[in-house]
Design a protein around this motif. Sequence first.
Motif, PDB file in Angstrom:
ATOM      1  N   LYS A   1       0.783  -1.162  -0.016  1.00  0.00           N
ATOM      2  CA  LYS A   1      -0.052  -0.014  -0.076  1.00  0.00           C
ATOM      3  C   LYS A   1       0.718   1.202   0.186  1.00  0.00           C
ATOM      4  O   LYS A   1       0.516   2.340  -0.552  1.00  0.00           O
ATOM      5  N   GLY A   2       2.070   1.257   0.585  1.00  0.00           N
ATOM      6  CA  GLY A   2       2.962   2.492   0.771  1.00  0.00           C
ATOM      7  C   GLY A   2       4.113   2.194  -0.178  1.00  0.00           C
ATOM      8  O   GLY A   2       5.138   2.628   0.328  1.00  0.00           O
ATOM      9  N   TRP A   3       4.012   1.505  -1.174  1.00  0.00           N
ATOM     10  CA  TRP A   3       5.088   1.190  -2.115  1.00  0.00           C
ATOM     11  C   TRP A   3       5.852   2.111  -2.531  1.00  0.00           C
ATOM     12  O   TRP A   3       7.107   2.188  -2.531  1.00  0.00           O
ATOM     13  N   ARG A   4       5.268   3.371  -2.544  1.00  0.00           N
ATOM     14  CA  ARG A   4       6.120   4.760  -3.255  1.00  0.00           C
ATOM     15  C   ARG A   4       6.889   5.024  -2.206  1.00  0.00           C
ATOM     16  O   ARG A   4       8.116   5.284  -2.488  1.00  0.00           O
ATOM     17  N   THR A   5       6.552   5.076  -1.144  1.00  0.00           N
ATOM     18  CA  THR A   5       7.260   5.745  -0.158  1.00  0.00           C
ATOM     19  C   THR A   5       8.368   4.811   0.348  1.00  0.00           C
ATOM     20  O   THR A   5       9.553   5.103   0.644  1.00  0.00           O
TER      21      THR A   5
END
Length: 268
Positions: free
Chosen positions: A193-197
């Motif tokens: 879910k927070g793969w970009r960060t």
Amino acid sequence: MHAVWNAVLKRAEDKKAAMVGISGFTGLLFLPLVPLAPLPPPDLWPWLLASFSIHLIYQLALTKALEMGALTFIYPIARGMGPTLVAIFSYLFLEGEMSLIEVGAVIILAIGIFISTSTGKATTGGTARENGFFFALLTGAMIASYTIVDGLAVRVAPEPLTYIIWSSLAFAPIFLTYSVLHHGPQILKAAGKGWRTSMTAGIIAQGGYAIALYAYSIGSLGEVAAIRETSILFALLIGAWWLKEPISRRRWLAVPLIAFGAILLKLV
């Protein structure tokens, strides 16, 4: 670079999932680089296995510590133990690595770091502070351990790039497997879910440590370890301005002492 990815981990709502993304998913980014380095020779595998064990404990301890305490409280303790223990080890067991004067410079740096923690407060009360303090100490012990193991192993490798690539690439599935076994498959979904960060922080983390490993291959183990610990200066700034953590006057006064220890180490 180290301070930045630790701050990202601290800010993450689900720190376990964030660590899976940072240390698990991004480790696989080394796959395209495999053709650049030969397979590790048999005499390097014991070093790799020791490194994997230490790094696993390190990742878990760091995550737990940052779940309990403020970055500006946990980070100086964890990072402060590293150069002190490595310098002592280098002076006692690695002939010619460090002089007694250089050990003294590292101790000055460490004193400044620990002064900076003297008025620190954990984010969730007294009990959390005590627990956070323990895990910060454990993290520091693991930092010293992987510095020694990886610092010596990268010199044993046929070339630094071999150890840099394979240590990161091979650790990724180990950490992912442990995380799934311990937390269930849902941890992978949560990490995604927070793969970009996580991807950004992971690239910074992997890149920063790759630079450190190369430095270990060409420089004094204790000296490089000590210079790395000046990341505490950046952690204090990030903690104050980005995480909005309260910073005491005494802690700010410790910053020049930390810098002086690092500069003195380079001058002597």
